[in-house]
Design an enzyme around this catalytic site. Structure first.
Site, PDB file in Angstrom:
ATOM      1  N   TRP A 156       0.812  -1.219   0.000  1.00 32.85           N
ATOM      2  CA  TRP A 156       0.000   0.000   0.000  1.00 32.85           C
ATOM      3  C   TRP A 156       0.842   1.264   0.000  1.00 32.85           C
ATOM      4  O   TRP A 156       0.324   2.342  -0.244  1.00 32.85           O
ATOM      5  CB  TRP A 156      -0.949   0.009   1.220  1.00 32.85           C
ATOM      6  CG  TRP A 156      -0.239  -0.330   2.505  1.00 32.85           C
ATOM      7  CD1 TRP A 156      -0.188  -1.562   3.100  1.00 32.85           C
ATOM      8  CD2 TRP A 156       0.561   0.540   3.314  1.00 32.85           C
ATOM      9  NE1 TRP A 156       0.598  -1.509   4.231  1.00 32.85           N
ATOM     10  CE2 TRP A 156       1.066  -0.229   4.396  1.00 32.85           C
ATOM     11  CE3 TRP A 156       0.908   1.886   3.250  1.00 32.85           C
ATOM     12  CZ2 TRP A 156       1.889   0.300   5.376  1.00 32.85           C
ATOM     13  CZ3 TRP A 156       1.736   2.418   4.235  1.00 32.85           C
ATOM     14  CH2 TRP A 156       2.209   1.632   5.275  1.00 32.85           C
ATOM     15  N   ASN A 157       2.136   1.176   0.311  1.00 29.29           N
ATOM     16  CA  ASN A 157       2.861   2.432   0.562  1.00 29.29           C
ATOM     17  C   ASN A 157       3.286   3.166  -0.711  1.00 29.29           C
ATOM     18  O   ASN A 157       3.433   4.380  -0.703  1.00 29.29           O
ATOM     19  CB  ASN A 157       4.055   2.200   1.493  1.00 29.29           C
ATOM     20  CG  ASN A 157       5.111   1.295   0.902  1.00 29.29           C
ATOM     21  OD1 ASN A 157       4.833   0.491   0.020  1.00 29.29           O
ATOM     22  ND2 ASN A 157       6.328   1.420   1.378  1.00 29.29           N
ATOM     23  N   LYS A 180      -1.976  -8.189  -8.266  1.00 27.81           N
ATOM     24  CA  LYS A 180      -2.862  -7.964  -7.131  1.00 27.81           C
ATOM     25  C   LYS A 180      -2.284  -6.841  -6.274  1.00 27.81           C
ATOM     26  O   LYS A 180      -1.342  -7.047  -5.511  1.00 27.81           O
ATOM     27  CB  LYS A 180      -3.016  -9.213  -6.258  1.00 27.81           C
ATOM     28  CG  LYS A 180      -4.175  -9.036  -5.281  1.00 27.81           C
ATOM     29  CD  LYS A 180      -4.043  -9.820  -3.996  1.00 27.81           C
ATOM     30  CE  LYS A 180      -3.138  -9.197  -3.005  1.00 27.81           C
ATOM     31  NZ  LYS A 180      -3.583  -7.891  -2.486  1.00 27.81           N
ATOM     32  N   GLU A 183      -5.366  -4.070  -1.253  1.00 25.80           N
ATOM     33  CA  GLU A 183      -6.788  -3.690  -1.180  1.00 25.80           C
ATOM     34  C   GLU A 183      -6.956  -2.355  -0.458  1.00 25.80           C
ATOM     35  O   GLU A 183      -8.005  -1.727  -0.557  1.00 25.80           O
ATOM     36  CB  GLU A 183      -7.602  -4.784  -0.451  1.00 25.80           C
ATOM     37  CG  GLU A 183      -7.828  -6.044  -1.265  1.00 25.80           C
ATOM     38  CD  GLU A 183      -6.571  -6.868  -1.483  1.00 25.80           C
ATOM     39  OE1 GLU A 183      -5.610  -6.712  -0.721  1.00 25.80           O
ATOM     40  OE2 GLU A 183      -6.556  -7.675  -2.440  1.00 25.80           O
ATOM     41  N   GLY A 233       6.593  -6.559  -0.335  1.00 27.15           N
ATOM     42  CA  GLY A 233       5.772  -6.614   0.872  1.00 27.15           C
ATOM     43  C   GLY A 233       6.618  -6.984   2.077  1.00 27.15           C
ATOM     44  O   GLY A 233       7.833  -6.780   2.090  1.00 27.15           O
ATOM     45  N   SER A 234       5.956  -7.545   3.070  1.00 24.16           N
ATOM     46  CA  SER A 234       6.621  -7.819   4.341  1.00 24.16           C
ATOM     47  C   SER A 234       7.323  -9.185   4.314  1.00 24.16           C
ATOM     48  O   SER A 234       7.026 -10.035   3.471  1.00 24.16           O
ATOM     49  CB  SER A 234       5.584  -7.799   5.456  1.00 24.16           C
ATOM     50  OG  SER A 234       4.604  -8.774   5.178  1.00 24.16           O
ATOM     51  N   GLU A 255      10.837  -8.462  -2.696  1.00 28.09           N
ATOM     52  CA  GLU A 255      11.339  -7.162  -2.211  1.00 28.09           C
ATOM     53  C   GLU A 255      10.663  -6.938  -0.873  1.00 28.09           C
ATOM     54  O   GLU A 255       9.494  -6.566  -0.819  1.00 28.09           O
ATOM     55  CB  GLU A 255      10.953  -6.038  -3.180  1.00 28.09           C
ATOM     56  CG  GLU A 255      11.598  -6.137  -4.545  1.00 28.09           C
ATOM     57  CD  GLU A 255      13.041  -5.683  -4.538  1.00 28.09           C
ATOM     58  OE1 GLU A 255      13.552  -5.250  -3.488  1.00 28.09           O
ATOM     59  OE2 GLU A 255      13.669  -5.783  -5.598  1.00 28.09           O
ATOM     60  N   CYS A 289      10.130   1.491   2.658  1.00 25.98           N
ATOM     61  CA  CYS A 289      11.002   0.356   2.998  1.00 25.98           C
ATOM     62  C   CYS A 289      12.459   0.782   3.111  1.00 25.98           C
ATOM     63  O   CYS A 289      13.210   0.236   3.906  1.00 25.98           O
ATOM     64  CB  CYS A 289      10.852  -0.738   1.951  1.00 25.98           C
ATOM     65  SG  CYS A 289      11.202  -0.154   0.282  1.00 25.98           S
ATOM     66  N   GLU A 388      10.810  -3.943  12.024  1.00 33.26           N
ATOM     67  CA  GLU A 388      10.711  -2.868  11.032  1.00 33.26           C
ATOM     68  C   GLU A 388       9.662  -1.867  11.516  1.00 33.26           C
ATOM     69  O   GLU A 388       8.493  -2.217  11.662  1.00 33.26           O
ATOM     70  CB  GLU A 388      10.276  -3.457   9.690  1.00 33.26           C
ATOM     71  CG  GLU A 388      10.168  -2.401   8.603  1.00 33.26           C
ATOM     72  CD  GLU A 388       9.645  -2.957   7.275  1.00 33.26           C
ATOM     73  OE1 GLU A 388       8.853  -3.917   7.306  1.00 33.26           O
ATOM     74  OE2 GLU A 388      10.023  -2.410   6.234  1.00 33.26           O
ATOM     75  N   GLU A 465      14.747  -5.627  -8.433  1.00 32.92           N
ATOM     76  CA  GLU A 465      13.926  -4.884  -9.405  1.00 32.92           C
ATOM     77  C   GLU A 465      14.702  -3.639  -9.784  1.00 32.92           C
ATOM     78  O   GLU A 465      15.687  -3.289  -9.150  1.00 32.92           O
ATOM     79  CB  GLU A 465      12.586  -4.506  -8.772  1.00 32.92           C
ATOM     80  CG  GLU A 465      11.736  -5.707  -8.473  1.00 32.92           C
ATOM     81  CD  GLU A 465      10.309  -5.333  -8.152  1.00 32.92           C
ATOM     82  OE1 GLU A 465      10.080  -4.667  -7.134  1.00 32.92           O
ATOM     83  OE2 GLU A 465       9.426  -5.700  -8.945  1.00 32.92           O
TER      84      GLU A 465
HETATM   85  P1  NAD Z   1       2.234  -7.029   3.108  1.00 30.80           P
HETATM   86  O1  NAD Z   1       3.311  -8.054   3.051  1.00 30.80           O
HETATM   87  O2  NAD Z   1       1.247  -7.131   4.200  1.00 30.80           O
HETATM   88  O3  NAD Z   1       1.413  -7.030   1.742  1.00 30.80           O
HETATM   89  C1  NAD Z   1       2.030  -6.909   0.472  1.00 30.80           C
HETATM   90  C2  NAD Z   1       1.068  -7.427  -0.575  1.00 30.80           C
HETATM   91  O4  NAD Z   1       0.905  -8.826  -0.363  1.00 30.80           O
HETATM   92  C3  NAD Z   1      -0.343  -6.822  -0.496  1.00 30.80           C
HETATM   93  O5  NAD Z   1      -0.900  -6.782  -1.783  1.00 30.80           O
HETATM   94  C4  NAD Z   1      -1.077  -7.831   0.354  1.00 30.80           C
HETATM   95  O6  NAD Z   1      -2.474  -7.815   0.156  1.00 30.80           O
HETATM   96  C5  NAD Z   1      -0.474  -9.107  -0.188  1.00 30.80           C
HETATM   97  N1  NAD Z   1      -0.621 -10.276   0.678  1.00 30.80           N
HETATM   98  C6  NAD Z   1      -0.722 -10.350   2.012  1.00 30.80           C
HETATM   99  N2  NAD Z   1      -0.860 -11.644   2.397  1.00 30.80           N
HETATM  100  C7  NAD Z   1      -0.838 -12.377   1.267  1.00 30.80           C
HETATM  101  C8  NAD Z   1      -0.924 -13.763   0.968  1.00 30.80           C
HETATM  102  N3  NAD Z   1      -1.047 -14.683   1.930  1.00 30.80           N
HETATM  103  N4  NAD Z   1      -0.880 -14.140  -0.321  1.00 30.80           N
HETATM  104  C9  NAD Z   1      -0.738 -13.223  -1.296  1.00 30.80           C
HETATM  105  N5  NAD Z   1      -0.635 -11.922  -1.085  1.00 30.80           N
HETATM  106  C10 NAD Z   1      -0.679 -11.503   0.184  1.00 30.80           C
HETATM  107  O7  NAD Z   1       2.971  -5.634   3.099  1.00 30.80           O
HETATM  108  P2  NAD Z   1       2.302  -4.197   3.235  1.00 30.80           P
HETATM  109  O8  NAD Z   1       1.930  -3.990   4.664  1.00 30.80           O
HETATM  110  O9  NAD Z   1       1.288  -3.992   2.188  1.00 30.80           O
HETATM  111  O10 NAD Z   1       3.555  -3.254   2.846  1.00 30.80           O
HETATM  112  C11 NAD Z   1       4.535  -2.935   3.748  1.00 30.80           C
HETATM  113  C12 NAD Z   1       5.737  -3.851   3.614  1.00 30.80           C
HETATM  114  O11 NAD Z   1       6.227  -3.792   2.275  1.00 30.80           O
HETATM  115  C13 NAD Z   1       6.872  -3.431   4.495  1.00 30.80           C
HETATM  116  O12 NAD Z   1       7.451  -4.561   5.089  1.00 30.80           O
HETATM  117  C14 NAD Z   1       7.839  -2.770   3.520  1.00 30.80           C
HETATM  118  O13 NAD Z   1       9.172  -2.759   3.937  1.00 30.80           O
HETATM  119  C15 NAD Z   1       7.633  -3.588   2.311  1.00 30.80           C
HETATM  120  N6  NAD Z   1       8.104  -2.874   1.130  1.00 30.80           N
HETATM  121  C16 NAD Z   1       9.264  -3.285   0.544  1.00 30.80           C
HETATM  122  C17 NAD Z   1       9.758  -2.614  -0.566  1.00 30.80           C
HETATM  123  C18 NAD Z   1      11.036  -3.042  -1.242  1.00 30.80           C
HETATM  124  O14 NAD Z   1      11.321  -2.568  -2.328  1.00 30.80           O
HETATM  125  N7  NAD Z   1      11.818  -3.931  -0.649  1.00 30.80           N
HETATM  126  C19 NAD Z   1       9.044  -1.526  -1.093  1.00 30.80           C
HETATM  127  C20 NAD Z   1       7.868  -1.130  -0.475  1.00 30.80           C
HETATM  128  C21 NAD Z   1       7.400  -1.830   0.649  1.00 30.80           C
END
Ligand code: NAD
Length: 484
Positions: A156-157, A180, A183, A233-234, A255, A289, A388, A465
């Site tokens: 989302w960020n 995806k 949301e 994501g996380s 990532e 991130c 984090e 990436e």
């Molecule tokens: P998140 O991991 O909760 O979600 C990321 C994405 O994965 C979202 O679309 C979410 O709906 C989806 N997701 C969650 N559970 C899932 C599952 N079981 N199966 C498939 N998809 C699933 O992360 P967030 O809270 O949206 O974003 C913040 C995180 O993203 C932080 O940890 C941040 O450091 C990281 N981030 C990393 C980078 C990078 O380049 N390394 C860049 C931006 C954000």
């Protein structure tokens, strides 16, 4: 359930080249973090929706893979141009759904457009090679071919640029994509789909779906159609998707999170260090991130650095992202606000001193606002130093000398980015070499740019990436030998 604004937008899904209104599908509400109001809804994709997206990706796969590089390049560039034409609308969607200041949202959309432009160029530079064999009558060639349909998941960020990195690079390499987005901030990804459609990309090449994340990844990754998975994501979600990839051995690019350290050496340009650290720390309210999240300052300059840093942080204007005076918007959700409050309470409970912030801005009852916060005397065992933070909190700690600085910076399972400020060439070079991260900035904390790889080491991820690495991730290598 929150109040729904009159202008709330109901996003359709984009499946197999067609826009699907919610109809009988359930809807998820999208909230404006500055007001708590519902500003949009997004339909929950059904299993049938996902199966149609998969079938469309499968159908598009071989034609797109065989489409010549110049045509792919032109279409990816046209998608970027179509995104640029709706830049203001996309930026407004980002502010409404995610909360960042409008200037930051505009910059993000600009970065997404550049990403399409860059990968349009790279589409024409996926070179193979010829290899002299040890038999005179053998001709050896190495080709780069598209890996196949991609399942992409974004956070989302950065609702525009994280989808752009995956979609532009995958399309340029010759791969269909099912995206995806989060949301919580889906709008920018649907604008991106509009741009791809307007550019004339073949129907079915891109689908954009939302819904129940685990169900979506479960369905998509269980299909042998998907050959590549890309997540921003996380760490926990990265682990989950990587485990799911095991079934069909899809190659993941992950990532993930970070916990970036900054080493401010006593010889640093103090004014520049304070300015650049404050800017990077509080961008997107700390929800980046790559954001610096642990500040180690050499003890000789600890006091003036802390004083100036706190003065600058306290002077930042917190407000609605649409207000031109705003420098720091709200946190993205009530969840992020609770996490921030918990981290500050834990650090203060362990003896940290608040130099500024540490509370919601007085008088702001609506929205998820939190003041830029600076802490000293932080116990290294505080949750803030271990997990984090993803919050507008800057913990300042002391150190002496390169060796201690590197040890403290590297004492984390994360390895996304680290930074150092110094005017000494030797210190700069040794910090660059000694910091364990995919990205190191010396005298800067703003490093992200499309032409250079973004990657994490340790638990911050797998693969890269951006840069040439970002398109190669969507290819496989084929070795061919022709015997004359
Ligand atoms: P998140 O991991 O909760 O979600 C990321 C994405 O994965 C979202 O679309 C979410 O709906 C989806 N997701 C969650 N559970 C899932 C599952 N079981 N199966 C498939 N998809 C699933 O992360 P967030 O809270 O949206 O974003 C913040 C995180 O993203 C932080 O940890 C941040 O450091 C990281 N981030 C990393 C980078 C990078 O380049 N390394 C860049 C931006 C954000």
């Amino acid at each position: 359930m929150s109040a729904v604004t009159a202008s709330a937008r109901d996003w359709p899904l984009f499946v197999a080249g067609a826009w699907e209104e919610a109809g009988p599908r359930e809807r998820i509400e999208v909230e404006n973090p500055a007001t708590g109001e519902t500003v949009a809804t997004v339909p929950v994709a059904t299993a049938a929706d996902l199966d149609r997206a998969l079938a469309a990706a499968e159908a598009a796969r071989s034609t797109w893979a065989r489409t010549d590089a110049w045509t792919r390049s032109a279409l990816v560039r046209a998608a970027g141009a179509a995104l640029a034409r709706r830049a203001e609308e996309v930026a407004a969607t980002i502010v409404r759904e995610q909360g960042k200041p409008l200037a930051e949202a505009r910059a993000e959309v600009g970065y997404a457009v550049e990403t399409f432009d860059w990968y349009a160029d790279e589409a024409r530079r996926l070179y193979g090679r010829t290899v002299p064999g040890h038999r005179g009558d053998a001709r050896l060639t190495v080709l780069r071919e598209p890996v196949g349909p991609v399942a992409a998941f974004t956070p989302w960020n950065f609702p525009a640029v994280t989808p752009a990195r995956k979609v532009a690079a995958a399309l340029a390499a010759g791969c269909p994509v099912i995206l995806k987005p989060s949301e919580e901030t889906p709008g920018a990804a649907f604008h991106l789909a509009e741009a791809c459609e307007e550019a004339g990309l073949p129907l079915g090449l891109l689908s954009v779906v939302c819904g129940v994340p685990a169900e979506i990844s479960g369905r998509l990754l269980a299909s042998p159609t998907i050959r590549k998975v890309s997540l921003t994501g996380s760490v926990p979600v990265g682990r989950t998707l990587m485990a799911q990839c095991a079934e069909h051995l899809q190659v993941p690019t992950l990532e993930l999170g970070g916990h970036a350290a900054v080493l401010v050496f006593a010889d640093a340009d103090l004014d520049a260090a304070v300015e650049r650290c404050v800017t990077a720390k509080f961008r997107n309210a700390g929800q980046v991130c790559l954001a610096p999240s642990r500040f180690y300052v050499e003890r000789a300059i600890a006091e003036p650095f802390a004083r100036r840093f706190a003065e600058r942080a306290a002077a930042l204007t917190v407000g609605d992202g649409f207000d031109p005076a705003t420098e720091v918007g709200p946190l993205a959700s009530a969840r992020r606000l609770e996490a921030t409050e918990r981290l500050v309470a834990d650090a203060v409970g362990r003896g940290a001193e608040l130099l500024c912030g540490g509370r919601r801005p007085p008088g702001r009852e609506r929205g998820w606002f939190y003041e830029p916060t600076v802490l000293t005397g932080v116990d290294p065992a505080s949750a803030l130093m271990v997990e984090e933070p993803f919050a507008p909190i800057a913990p300042l700690l002391g150190f002496d000398g390169l060796e201690e600085g590197l040890r403290l910076a590297n004492a984390t399972p994360y390895g996304l980015a680290h930074y150092a400020f110094t005017r000494d060439l030797r210190t700069a070079q040794l910090a660059l070499e000694g910091l364990e991260a995919g990205v190191v900035g010396i005298n800067t904390c703003l490093t992200s740019t499309v032409e250079a790889p973004l990657s994490g080491v340790k638990q911050s991820g797998i693969g890269a990436e951006n840069g040439v690495e970002g398109i190669e991730a969507y290819t496989v290598v084929k070795y061919g030998q022709v015997q004359l």
